[in-house]
Design an enzyme around this catalytic site. Structure first.
Site, PDB file in Angstrom:
ATOM      1  CG  ASP A 104      23.886  26.286   1.264  1.00 16.29           C
ATOM      2  OD1 ASP A 104      24.308  26.854   0.613  1.00 16.29           O
ATOM      3  OD2 ASP A 104      23.802  25.489   0.817  1.00 16.29           O
TER       4      ASP A 104
ATOM      5  CG  ASN B  26      31.422  29.102  -3.095  1.00 18.05           C
ATOM      6  OD1 ASN B  26      31.307  29.478  -2.075  1.00 18.05           O
ATOM      7  ND2 ASN B  26      30.502  27.775  -3.697  1.00 18.05           N
TER       8      ASN B  26
HETATM    9  C1  IPE Z   1      28.825  26.474   1.374  1.00 18.41           C
HETATM   10  O1  IPE Z   1      27.817  26.289   0.089  1.00 18.41           O
HETATM   11  C2  IPE Z   1      29.961  28.210   1.083  1.00 18.41           C
HETATM   12  C3  IPE Z   1      29.479  28.325   1.488  1.00 18.41           C
HETATM   13  C4  IPE Z   1      28.147  29.092   2.099  1.00 18.41           C
HETATM   14  C5  IPE Z   1      29.180  29.883   0.930  1.00 18.41           C
HETATM   15  P1  IPE Z   1      27.654  25.482  -0.955  1.00 18.41           P
HETATM   16  O2  IPE Z   1      26.178  25.965  -1.644  1.00 18.41           O
HETATM   17  O3  IPE Z   1      28.852  26.564  -1.779  1.00 18.41           O
HETATM   18  O4  IPE Z   1      27.588  24.424  -1.029  1.00 18.41           O
HETATM   19  P2  IPE Z   1      27.492  23.196  -1.658  1.00 18.41           P
HETATM   20  O5  IPE Z   1      27.662  23.744  -2.921  1.00 18.41           O
HETATM   21  O6  IPE Z   1      25.909  23.176  -1.320  1.00 18.41           O
HETATM   22  O7  IPE Z   1      28.053  22.004  -0.692  1.00 18.41           O
HETATM   23  C1  IPE Z   2      25.440  30.173   0.367  1.00 18.19           C
HETATM   24  O1  IPE Z   2      23.905  30.899  -1.087  1.00 18.19           O
HETATM   25  C2  IPE Z   2      26.054  31.917  -0.829  1.00 18.19           C
HETATM   26  C3  IPE Z   2      26.915  31.602  -0.961  1.00 18.19           C
HETATM   27  C4  IPE Z   2      27.993  29.559  -1.320  1.00 18.19           C
HETATM   28  C5  IPE Z   2      28.386  32.179  -2.036  1.00 18.19           C
HETATM   29  P1  IPE Z   2      23.984  29.910  -1.973  1.00 18.19           P
HETATM   30  O2  IPE Z   2      24.964  30.620  -3.796  1.00 18.19           O
HETATM   31  O3  IPE Z   2      25.130  28.718  -2.206  1.00 18.19           O
HETATM   32  O4  IPE Z   2      22.690  29.443  -2.260  1.00 18.19           O
HETATM   33  P2  IPE Z   2      21.585  28.235  -3.311  1.00 18.19           P
HETATM   34  O5  IPE Z   2      22.183  26.894  -2.002  1.00 18.19           O
HETATM   35  O6  IPE Z   2      21.901  28.202  -4.272  1.00 18.19           O
HETATM   36  O7  IPE Z   2      20.236  27.863  -2.979  1.00 18.19           O
HETATM   37 MG    MG Z   3      24.703  26.091  -1.480  1.00 12.77          MG
END
Ligand code: IPE
Ligand code: IPE
Ligand code: MG
Length: 245
Positions: free
Chosen positions: A24, A72
């Site tokens: 993340d 997502n």
């Molecule tokens: C979890 O991260 C999913 C992945 C790392 C692929 P998200 O960024 O989607 O989760 P939330 O929305 O912060 O809970």
């Molecule tokens: C994790 O990084 C990757 C995916 C969920 C695909 P994020 O895209 O959630 O990054 P933040 O949380 O917005 O910084």
């Molecule tokens: Mg995230």
């Protein structure tokens, strides 16, 4: 009373055998640099190779990484399409490296919603790396823990309806056998980067007794050194599984 025998107590003497990572913080990494979110995802994808390759020296046999959740899809069409293209390019680009380093690749998650071209690449890399055993890399793509349990339950229910399974014999092992992860051991350690202390629907069933580490580093800044440090801390933890050791 009958005792459940699914969870076997074992204190971690060495490192964790199976590490799962919620990668993340890609979006924030890009935003901090005034760049589009996709640049952060690209930087994140580049980080994966070094972490996979660090596994053998740390005694990690299974690495499971969360790449795209069932939630997502709620992101903008631009980001979702960008991510799908990135997954295709990542698999194509890493194919040779997987073979050189003995990496066996598997995918968990619901594939049917993914575009055909990506599904074909996933099938191809799984078949190609089937004989590898140095590291078992599992990529969670369109994965959600609740969705996985629901899909497993549907298949189990069909077997019950067809008379292949006696409903009175259904137990934890039966259900676990229908999960996408049926051939994998449960994760010993789950790491989430970027400072968020939540699970976000990752490996809900499998992580019942996992140890958790929430790391402030954003995923594109996560290095093999940080990985080694986090994995090293695991050895000092006492896993009790509800028992008194
Ligand atoms: C979890 O991260 C999913 C992945 C790392 C692929 P998200 O960024 O989607 O989760 P939330 O929305 O912060 O809970
Ligand atoms: C994790 O990084 C990757 C995916 C969920 C695909 P994020 O895209 O959630 O990054 P933040 O949380 O917005 O910084
Ligand atoms: Mg995230």
């Amino acid at each position: 009373m009958e005792q459940a025998e699914v969870i076997k107590p074992d204190t971690p003497k060495g490192g964790p055998k199976h590490v799962a990572i919620i990668m993340d913080g890609n979006g924030r990494w890009a935003q901090m640099r005034g760049k589009p979110r996709l640049i952060g995802h690209q930087a994140g994808a580049r980080r994966v190779r070094a972490i996979v390759e660090a596994c053998p020296s740390l005694g990690v046999e299974y690495l499971t990484i969360f790449a795209f959740s069932t939630e997502n899809w709620k992101r903008t069409q631009t980001e979702v399409a960008g991510l799908m293209g990135l997954f295709r390019r990542y698999i194509t680009k890493e194919m040779k490296n997987f073979m050189t380093n003995g990496i066996r690749v598997r995918f968990i998650g619901d594939r049917v919603r993914l575009e055909r071209k990506l599904q074909d690449l996933m099938d191809e890399v799984e078949a190609l790396t089937e004989g590898n055993s140095t590291v078992n890399l599992t990529i969670a793509l369109n994965y959600g823990g609740r969705d996985e349990v629901a899909r497993a339950t549907k298949r189990l229910a069909k077997d019950v309806a067809a008379g292949r399974i006696d409903p009175d014999k259904v137990d934890e092992t039966t259900l676990a056998g229908f999960l996408d992860t049926c051939v994998l051991p449960d994760p010993d350690l789950v790491i989430r980067t970027s400072g968020e202390a939540r699970i976000s629907n990752f490996l809900l069933w499998q992580s019942a007794y996992a140890e958790y580490e929430f790391i402030d580093t954003l995923w594109p800044d996560f290095t093999p050194d940080i990985f080694a440090e986090v994995v090293g801390r695991y050895g000092g933890r006492e896993r009790r599984y509800g028992a008194v050791l």
